[in-house]
Design a protein around this motif. Structure first.
Motif, PDB file in Angstrom:
ATOM      1  N   GLY A 137       0.743   7.005   9.779  1.00  0.00           N
ATOM      2  CA  GLY A 137      -0.001   7.744   8.770  1.00  0.00           C
ATOM      3  C   GLY A 137      -0.823   6.805   7.917  1.00  0.00           C
ATOM      4  N   TYR A 138      -2.059   7.177   7.614  1.00  0.00           N
ATOM      5  CA  TYR A 138      -2.953   6.335   6.811  1.00  0.00           C
ATOM      6  C   TYR A 138      -3.613   7.117   5.680  1.00  0.00           C
ATOM      7  CZ  TYR A 138      -6.331   8.648   9.835  1.00  0.00           C
ATOM      8  OH  TYR A 138      -7.059   9.590  10.511  1.00  0.00           O
ATOM      9  N   MET A 151       0.881   9.806   4.593  1.00  0.00           N
ATOM     10  CA  MET A 151       1.636   8.794   3.859  1.00  0.00           C
ATOM     11  C   MET A 151       2.483   9.434   2.754  1.00  0.00           C
ATOM     12  SD  MET A 151      -1.157   5.712   3.504  1.00  0.00           S
ATOM     13  CE  MET A 151      -0.061   4.672   2.558  1.00  0.00           C
ATOM     14  N   TRP A 152       1.973  10.440   2.077  1.00  0.00           N
ATOM     15  CA  TRP A 152       2.685  11.013   0.937  1.00  0.00           C
ATOM     16  C   TRP A 152       3.173  12.440   1.172  1.00  0.00           C
ATOM     17  CZ3 TRP A 152      -2.589   9.916   0.656  1.00  0.00           C
ATOM     18  CH2 TRP A 152      -3.455  10.992   0.519  1.00  0.00           C
ATOM     19  N   ARG A 157      11.113   5.600   7.346  1.00  0.00           N
ATOM     20  CA  ARG A 157       9.722   5.404   6.942  1.00  0.00           C
ATOM     21  C   ARG A 157       9.542   3.925   6.638  1.00  0.00           C
ATOM     22  NH1 ARG A 157       6.566   4.767   2.215  1.00  0.00           N
ATOM     23  NH2 ARG A 157       4.674   6.035   2.134  1.00  0.00           N
ATOM     24  N   THR A 211       6.410   0.602   6.119  1.00  0.00           N
ATOM     25  CA  THR A 211       5.002   0.226   6.027  1.00  0.00           C
ATOM     26  C   THR A 211       4.621  -0.518   7.306  1.00  0.00           C
ATOM     27  OG1 THR A 211       5.543  -1.776   4.806  1.00  0.00           O
ATOM     28  CG2 THR A 211       4.922   0.150   3.507  1.00  0.00           C
ATOM     29  N   ARG A 261      -9.443   2.454   7.506  1.00  0.00           N
ATOM     30  CA  ARG A 261      -9.409   3.727   6.796  1.00  0.00           C
ATOM     31  C   ARG A 261     -10.789   3.956   6.184  1.00  0.00           C
ATOM     32  NH1 ARG A 261      -5.836   2.230   3.433  1.00  0.00           N
ATOM     33  NH2 ARG A 261      -4.005   3.150   4.376  1.00  0.00           N
ATOM     34  N   GLY A 304      -0.717   1.277   6.510  1.00  0.00           N
ATOM     35  CA  GLY A 304      -0.238   2.634   6.296  1.00  0.00           C
ATOM     36  C   GLY A 304       1.266   2.661   6.441  1.00  0.00           C
ATOM     37  N   VAL A 305       1.785   3.764   6.944  1.00  0.00           N
ATOM     38  CA  VAL A 305       3.227   3.887   7.159  1.00  0.00           C
ATOM     39  C   VAL A 305       3.484   4.425   8.561  1.00  0.00           C
ATOM     40  CG1 VAL A 305       3.750   4.244   4.718  1.00  0.00           C
ATOM     41  CG2 VAL A 305       3.382   6.212   6.189  1.00  0.00           C
ATOM     42  N   TYR A 318       6.566   6.593  10.713  1.00  0.00           N
ATOM     43  CA  TYR A 318       7.781   7.394  10.612  1.00  0.00           C
ATOM     44  C   TYR A 318       8.449   7.411  11.972  1.00  0.00           C
ATOM     45  CZ  TYR A 318       5.552   9.271   6.414  1.00  0.00           C
ATOM     46  OH  TYR A 318       4.936   9.409   5.204  1.00  0.00           O
ATOM     47  N   HIS A 347      -1.074   6.947  -4.154  1.00  0.00           N
ATOM     48  CA  HIS A 347       0.001   6.632  -3.206  1.00  0.00           C
ATOM     49  C   HIS A 347      -0.161   5.248  -2.588  1.00  0.00           C
ATOM     50  CE1 HIS A 347       0.814  10.897  -3.755  1.00  0.00           C
ATOM     51  NE2 HIS A 347       2.058  10.521  -3.533  1.00  0.00           N
ATOM     52  N   ASP A 355       2.722   2.212  -2.929  1.00  0.00           N
ATOM     53  CA  ASP A 355       3.173   1.364  -1.829  1.00  0.00           C
ATOM     54  C   ASP A 355       2.759  -0.097  -2.029  1.00  0.00           C
ATOM     55  OD1 ASP A 355       4.603   3.213  -0.335  1.00  0.00           O
ATOM     56  OD2 ASP A 355       2.891   3.822   0.872  1.00  0.00           O
TER      57      ASP A 355
END
Length: 180
Positions: A12-13, A17-18, A27, A29, A37, A67-68, A70, A156, A160
């Motif tokens: 997720g970017y 992410m949130w 989750r 980074t 992005r 980003g993150v 998951y 967000h 992070d």
């Protein structure tokens, strides 16, 4: 790609992410290399309309994106995947790819990433900050005001531990334009 019995990762970017909206085990980074992005997608669904498009994030070629990721349990993957396709593909402006991402402090993994389709009619390409501001200010779609999406991104990223000065500048410009 993972086998049916293996957990999978989703990168997720932006709003993922949130507000992932799906169950996950972990989750973390992470960084995706080769894409950056950018507000490069005209939004005619979530943050704008066909009559008054807004802008949403995409992954444009070049650079890198922090980003993150998951981790999704294998047993939950079919439902999560169906949810992601519905959420991320209302107008099919993205295409799915399994890309290598570097998880902070823990090596690399393959993750599902939604990449911008530069051949799609909603591809906005490289816009100046002034052009982005003009599109974002005042735009509203099914998911709310476009400025709120930008504000959520900036807030967000900060949570992070990340700063994106271009996005912060853009937010200030949009806030000023909407206040005028």
């Amino acid at each position: 790609m993972a086998s049916d019995s293996e957990d999978r990762w989703v990168f997720g970017y932006g709003s993922l992410m949130w507000r992932p909206g799906f169950p996950f085990i972990e989750r973390r980074t992470a960084v995706l290399h080769g894409r950056r992005r950018a507000f490069c997608i005209y939004s005619v669904h979530h943050r704008g309309t066909y009559e008054r498009p807004g802008l949403v994030l995409g992954l444009a070629p070049g650079g890198a994106t922090r980003g993150v990721v998951y981790r999704v349990a294998a047993a939950q993957w079919p439902e999560v995947y169906a949810y992601l396709r519905e959420r991320e593909q209302p107008t099919e402006t993205y295409f799915e790819a399994w890309s290598e991402v570097k998880i902070d402090g823990d090596g690399k993994t393959s993750a599902l990433v939604f990449l911008s389709d530069m051949k799609h009619s909603q591809w906005a390409g490289a816009l100046t900050l002034d052009q982005q501001c003009a599109l974002i200010a005042g735009a509203t779609g099914l998911s709310g005001r476009n400025i709120d999406y930008l504000r959520d991104l900036v807030l967000h990223l900060r949570e992070d531990g990340l700063r994106d000065r271009a996005m912060e500048t853009l937010l200030a410009m949009v806030e000023a334009r909407e206040a005028a």
